[in-house]
Motif scaffolding. Structure first.
Motif, PDB file in Angstrom:
ATOM      1  N   GLY A   8      21.431 130.261  37.041  1.00 32.99           N
ATOM      2  CA  GLY A   8      20.189 130.194  37.327  1.00 32.99           C
ATOM      3  C   GLY A   8      19.452 130.248  35.860  1.00 32.99           C
ATOM      4  N   VAL A   9      18.623 129.606  35.897  1.00 30.91           N
ATOM      5  CA  VAL A   9      17.508 130.143  34.506  1.00 30.91           C
ATOM      6  C   VAL A   9      16.480 130.093  35.174  1.00 30.91           C
ATOM      7  CG1 VAL A   9      18.227 128.223  33.727  1.00 30.91           C
ATOM      8  CG2 VAL A   9      16.577 127.523  35.219  1.00 30.91           C
ATOM      9  N   ASP A  10      14.968 131.356  34.309  1.00 33.29           N
ATOM     10  CA  ASP A  10      14.066 130.900  34.254  1.00 33.29           C
ATOM     11  C   ASP A  10      13.234 131.087  33.032  1.00 33.29           C
ATOM     12  OD1 ASP A  10      14.987 133.647  32.598  1.00 33.29           O
ATOM     13  OD2 ASP A  10      14.401 134.875  34.101  1.00 33.29           O
ATOM     14  N   GLY A  11      13.649 130.662  32.076  1.00 35.58           N
ATOM     15  CA  GLY A  11      13.099 130.096  30.664  1.00 35.58           C
ATOM     16  C   GLY A  11      12.834 131.274  29.957  1.00 35.58           C
ATOM     17  N   VAL A  36      19.207 126.593  39.073  1.00 35.23           N
ATOM     18  CA  VAL A  36      18.358 126.574  39.641  1.00 35.23           C
ATOM     19  C   VAL A  36      17.704 127.426  39.628  1.00 35.23           C
ATOM     20  CG1 VAL A  36      18.107 127.961  41.984  1.00 35.23           C
ATOM     21  CG2 VAL A  36      20.393 126.453  41.497  1.00 35.23           C
ATOM     22  N   HIS A  37      15.509 127.258  38.926  1.00 40.14           N
ATOM     23  CA  HIS A  37      15.091 128.355  39.291  1.00 40.14           C
ATOM     24  C   HIS A  37      14.370 128.392  40.112  1.00 40.14           C
ATOM     25  CE1 HIS A  37      11.945 129.871  37.474  1.00 40.14           C
ATOM     26  NE2 HIS A  37      11.348 129.205  38.158  1.00 40.14           N
ATOM     27  N   ILE A  65       9.614 124.426  33.768  1.00 39.75           N
ATOM     28  CA  ILE A  65      11.188 125.952  32.878  1.00 39.75           C
ATOM     29  C   ILE A  65      12.109 124.888  33.877  1.00 39.75           C
ATOM     30  CG2 ILE A  65      12.414 127.632  34.089  1.00 39.75           C
ATOM     31  CD1 ILE A  65       9.863 129.041  34.104  1.00 39.75           C
ATOM     32  N   VAL A  66      12.858 124.301  35.214  1.00 29.61           N
ATOM     33  CA  VAL A  66      13.443 123.499  35.584  1.00 29.61           C
ATOM     34  C   VAL A  66      13.789 122.557  35.021  1.00 29.61           C
ATOM     35  CG1 VAL A  66      12.675 121.981  37.222  1.00 29.61           C
ATOM     36  CG2 VAL A  66      15.137 123.094  37.492  1.00 29.61           C
ATOM     37  N   VAL A  85      16.752 121.898  40.304  1.00 29.06           N
ATOM     38  CA  VAL A  85      15.774 122.407  41.457  1.00 29.06           C
ATOM     39  C   VAL A  85      15.944 123.614  41.141  1.00 29.06           C
ATOM     40  CG1 VAL A  85      17.641 121.175  43.097  1.00 29.06           C
ATOM     41  CG2 VAL A  85      17.615 123.358  42.565  1.00 29.06           C
ATOM     42  N   VAL A  86      13.900 123.835  41.861  1.00 30.42           N
ATOM     43  CA  VAL A  86      13.520 124.440  41.843  1.00 30.42           C
ATOM     44  C   VAL A  86      13.664 125.467  43.279  1.00 30.42           C
ATOM     45  CG1 VAL A  86      11.105 125.498  42.083  1.00 30.42           C
ATOM     46  CG2 VAL A  86      11.792 123.591  40.604  1.00 30.42           C
TER      47      VAL A  86
END
Length: 290
Positions: A8-11, A36-37, A65-66, A85-86
């Protein structure tokens, strides 16, 4: 088809650290990487956007971000199979859904709304405590995160969880060419019932012996599949939540087990896992047992 490793990523900086760790972990195990964001992470972490439809600016931010995460991952390991993916959902829900078809779930130690990296983000806690697959929260110093200690620590808890937990630790130690330290903590109760009164030294030896026997059973069941791994079984007197955090200072990964009861909707981790997720000085893996 082999299940992917999901990150999981969020920047955030913590997210970038988790992404780098996930790229290296996927390469070690020969897995595909799924980035995945969730477009509602900012809302979930406490910054509430205006009511109504999601503004175009937030959609654009999610896409940036993604895209940046995918580029970072490809730059770190061009050979890796990567899909980004978002997810149109809040972060915890999106990642828990992804965990149902993942080999491993990875998150950072804090989100964009968390004041300090030392404070575990609500998303990471929720995912680690409820995911159906093993979940790793990436935290700790640079040497720990980059795997420079060549040591994986397994905290042995409930015997029902021990097989999956030790097996996970052995696999991690094998691909890292690291030592595996399997720890069973024990404590002698301050007070014993009258019918069980014995000399203090005898009581301590009995508790230590019981811990050693549990350790021998757990390690013996799994080690024959990984003869190349150097295993150090160790019984330590003291509170497990404190002992394991201390050991994490010189470890690349701390592995703990957690029971999953599908009828129970809340966070399904005990005090030891909860404390480690907030205080460990290396990445923490939570291995579910049903």
């Amino acid at each position: 088809m082999e299940l992917p490793l999901v990150v999981g990523v969020d920047g955030s900086d913590a997210s970038s650290k988790a992404l780098d760790w996930a790229v290296d972990e996927a390469a070690r195990h020969g897995l595909r990487l799924r980035i995945v964001h969730a477009s509602l992470w900012q809302r979930y972490e406490g910054s509430v956007p205006p009511s109504g439809d999601e503004p175009p600016e937030e959609r654009l931010l999610a896409e940036r971000i993604v895209a940046a995460a995918e580029q970072r991952a490809r730059s770190r390991d061009p050979r890796l199979g990567i899909h980004a993916v978002v997810a149109p959902d809040d972060a915890a829900s999106a990642l828990l859904a992804e965990a149902r078809t993942a080999r491993l779930m990875v998150t950072g130690s804090s989100g964009r709304g968390t004041v300090r990296e030392l404070l575990l983000g609500s998303v990471s806690l929720s995912v680690a405590a409820r995911a159906h697959c093993p979940a790793v929260v990436v935290r700790g110093g640079e040497r720990n995160v980059h795997g420079l200690y060549r040591r994986v620590v397994v905290g042995l808890g409930d015997p029902a969880e021990s097989a999956a937990t030790v097996d996970f630790g052995l696999r991690e130690a094998a691909v890292r060419q690291a030592e595996l330290q399997v720890v069973r903590c024990w404590r002698c109760p301050a007070e014993l019932p009258v019918e069980h009164m014995v000399a203090p030294g005898e009581a301590a030896r009995a508790h230590e012996r019981e811990a050693a026997e549990a350790l021998t059973r757990a390690v013996g069941r799994a080690q024959h599949d990984f003869p190349q791994v150097s295993v150090l079984p160790q019984t330590i007197e003291g509170p497990a939540h404190k002992v394991l955090v201390q050991l994490s200072a010189d470890a690349d990964l701390l592995v703990l087990g957690a029971s999953r009861r599908h009828e129970h909707p809340g966070l399904q981790i005990g005090r030891i896992v909860h404390h480690a997720l907030h205080s460990a000085r290396c990445p923490v893996a939570v291995v579910p047992h049903t």
